[in-house]
Design an enzyme around this catalytic site. Sequence first.
Site, PDB file in Angstrom:
ATOM      1  N   ARG A 139      23.561  16.490 -65.772  1.00  0.00           N
ATOM      2  CA  ARG A 139      22.685  18.146 -66.223  1.00  0.00           C
ATOM      3  C   ARG A 139      21.169  17.611 -65.546  1.00  0.00           C
ATOM      4  O   ARG A 139      20.897  15.976 -65.404  1.00  0.00           O
ATOM      5  CB  ARG A 139      22.516  17.866 -67.029  1.00  0.00           C
ATOM      6  N   ASP A 192      23.048  25.956 -56.556  1.00  0.00           N
ATOM      7  CA  ASP A 192      24.599  24.918 -56.601  1.00  0.00           C
ATOM      8  C   ASP A 192      25.762  26.226 -56.652  1.00  0.00           C
ATOM      9  O   ASP A 192      26.801  25.732 -56.950  1.00  0.00           O
ATOM     10  CB  ASP A 192      24.450  24.293 -57.969  1.00  0.00           C
ATOM     11  N   MET A 214      30.757  26.225 -58.206  1.00  0.00           N
ATOM     12  CA  MET A 214      30.633  25.658 -58.370  1.00  0.00           C
ATOM     13  C   MET A 214      29.895  24.421 -58.093  1.00  0.00           C
ATOM     14  O   MET A 214      31.027  23.169 -57.993  1.00  0.00           O
ATOM     15  CB  MET A 214      30.004  25.867 -59.948  1.00  0.00           C
ATOM     16  N   GLU A 270      16.917  32.063 -70.179  1.00  0.00           N
ATOM     17  CA  GLU A 270      15.834  33.133 -69.658  1.00  0.00           C
ATOM     18  C   GLU A 270      17.045  34.439 -69.409  1.00  0.00           C
ATOM     19  O   GLU A 270      16.502  35.214 -68.785  1.00  0.00           O
ATOM     20  CB  GLU A 270      14.805  32.835 -68.555  1.00  0.00           C
ATOM     21  N   ASP A 271      18.356  33.838 -68.579  1.00  0.00           N
ATOM     22  CA  ASP A 271      18.963  34.844 -67.862  1.00  0.00           C
ATOM     23  C   ASP A 271      19.545  36.195 -69.327  1.00  0.00           C
ATOM     24  O   ASP A 271      19.932  37.094 -68.951  1.00  0.00           O
ATOM     25  CB  ASP A 271      20.473  34.624 -66.817  1.00  0.00           C
ATOM     26  N   TRP A 325      16.497  24.556 -69.910  1.00  0.00           N
ATOM     27  CA  TRP A 325      17.459  24.800 -69.967  1.00  0.00           C
ATOM     28  C   TRP A 325      18.184  25.767 -70.780  1.00  0.00           C
ATOM     29  O   TRP A 325      17.936  26.141 -72.303  1.00  0.00           O
ATOM     30  CB  TRP A 325      18.124  23.728 -69.534  1.00  0.00           C
ATOM     31  N   HIS A 349      27.785  18.692 -61.237  1.00  0.00           N
ATOM     32  CA  HIS A 349      26.751  17.579 -61.063  1.00  0.00           C
ATOM     33  C   HIS A 349      26.463  17.268 -62.393  1.00  0.00           C
ATOM     34  O   HIS A 349      26.828  18.142 -62.810  1.00  0.00           O
ATOM     35  CB  HIS A 349      25.360  18.088 -60.388  1.00  0.00           C
ATOM     36  N   ASP A 404      21.408  30.581 -58.503  1.00  0.00           N
ATOM     37  CA  ASP A 404      21.485  29.112 -58.976  1.00  0.00           C
ATOM     38  C   ASP A 404      21.591  28.604 -57.635  1.00  0.00           C
ATOM     39  O   ASP A 404      22.145  28.589 -56.653  1.00  0.00           O
ATOM     40  CB  ASP A 404      22.232  28.766 -59.254  1.00  0.00           C
TER      41      ASP A 404
HETATM   42  C1  BGC Z   1      22.264  29.972 -71.854  1.00  0.00           C
HETATM   43  C2  BGC Z   1      22.463  30.127 -70.755  1.00  0.00           C
HETATM   44  C3  BGC Z   1      23.903  29.644 -69.575  1.00  0.00           C
HETATM   45  C4  BGC Z   1      24.514  30.601 -70.047  1.00  0.00           C
HETATM   46  C5  BGC Z   1      25.862  29.451 -69.208  1.00  0.00           C
HETATM   47  C6  BGC Z   1      24.009  29.632 -72.796  1.00  0.00           C
HETATM   48  O1  BGC Z   1      24.052  29.130 -73.891  1.00  0.00           O
HETATM   49  O2  BGC Z   1      21.424  30.446 -73.135  1.00  0.00           O
HETATM   50  O3  BGC Z   1      21.108  30.339 -70.114  1.00  0.00           O
HETATM   51  O4  BGC Z   1      23.216  30.696 -68.034  1.00  0.00           O
HETATM   52  O5  BGC Z   1      24.790  29.307 -71.959  1.00  0.00           O
HETATM   53  O6  BGC Z   1      25.822  28.047 -68.774  1.00  0.00           O
END
Ligand code: BGC
Length: 329
Positions: A274, A179, A269, A242-243, A239, A272, A177
């Site tokens: 959103r 940030d 971090m 994906e992770d 948002w 900021h 990321d």
């Molecule tokens: C989201 C992730 C995010 C995590 C922390 C989860 O609910 O699906 O993408 O990284 O929250 O913010």
Amino acid sequence: MAELHGNFSLLHRACTLLVAVCILHLSVVIFFYLRTYNIVARVQTPVASQYITTTSVPTTPEVATEGNKTLQYCPNTPPKLEGPLYVDFSEPVKLEGIMKNTRLALGGHFRPSECVSEQKVAVIIPFRDREQHLKYWLFYMHPILQRQQLDYGVYIIEQGYMEALKEYDYNCFVFSDVDLIPVDDRNIYKCYDQPRHLSVAMDKFGFRLPYNEYFGGVSSLSKEQYLKINGFPNNYWGWGGEDDDVYNRLTFRGMSISRPDHQIGRCKMIRHARDKLNEPNPHRFSRISQTKQTMEKDGINSLSYSVMSWEKNRLYTKVVVDIGKPPHL
Ligand code: BGC
């Protein structure tokens, strides 16, 4: 007189004993205090060696490089690491100093001159309209990555894996990321035997993982690990999620997550609001529950985009791509 002298020497011995006991007590207290804050351990062990598991790096054989110069592989524990770092986002930073770093080649490429780095690391930062964050990132990260003796390039880009590979035979990909900055340079931005989650103790989450399966922030995957999971999903718009999908992919392919120690994995971090036009994806939970079915057809093998522009400066390579529109728009 003799009796007085006797009493005095008794008193003298008692005092000496008392002082000795006090010194002993104080030493024990200081020892345990230092150990609690990890100071004793740090003095006794070479920097980071007990925390960092690496891929099978040869133990310092000689390797030949270009020309007639023979260099060794860089050591597992780079000698110039500093440990905990001071990172501050309250004052603006200037990039002029790093711009003058003549060891950085155009496009934000660097490789150590004193040794040969075993891995070639593409650092990939998905990016949109965050110039200030990028400035902090470049300001703090270039010196850290250089102290880590990495052979690296910085890509500000979406679809970074494919584009970085067009330039150099990278075998390790660090996704970060824009940030997030590590506050300890012993957290080495390279690849490991298992996929690595590097941002394990973010200030935003009280310096701990928000949940055990969390794989967001900064992570690294070797080329082999990345190919094994068919890369990242393309079906997440907006948002989040994906992770988590990547985490699922890794576990479904039988891999486990390697992580640094919580002290070494601390990071800060930049606060900021959103991003506009990047609202939480309402479909993310149902997508995450279907990774097993979707991962084989959604990934590198379904990637479709066109490159709009390439820009290179001293600190990074920026690639703008058009990835089309979400299917429902
Ligand atoms: C989201 C992730 C995010 C995590 C922390 C989860 O609910 O699906 O993408 O990284 O929250 O913010």
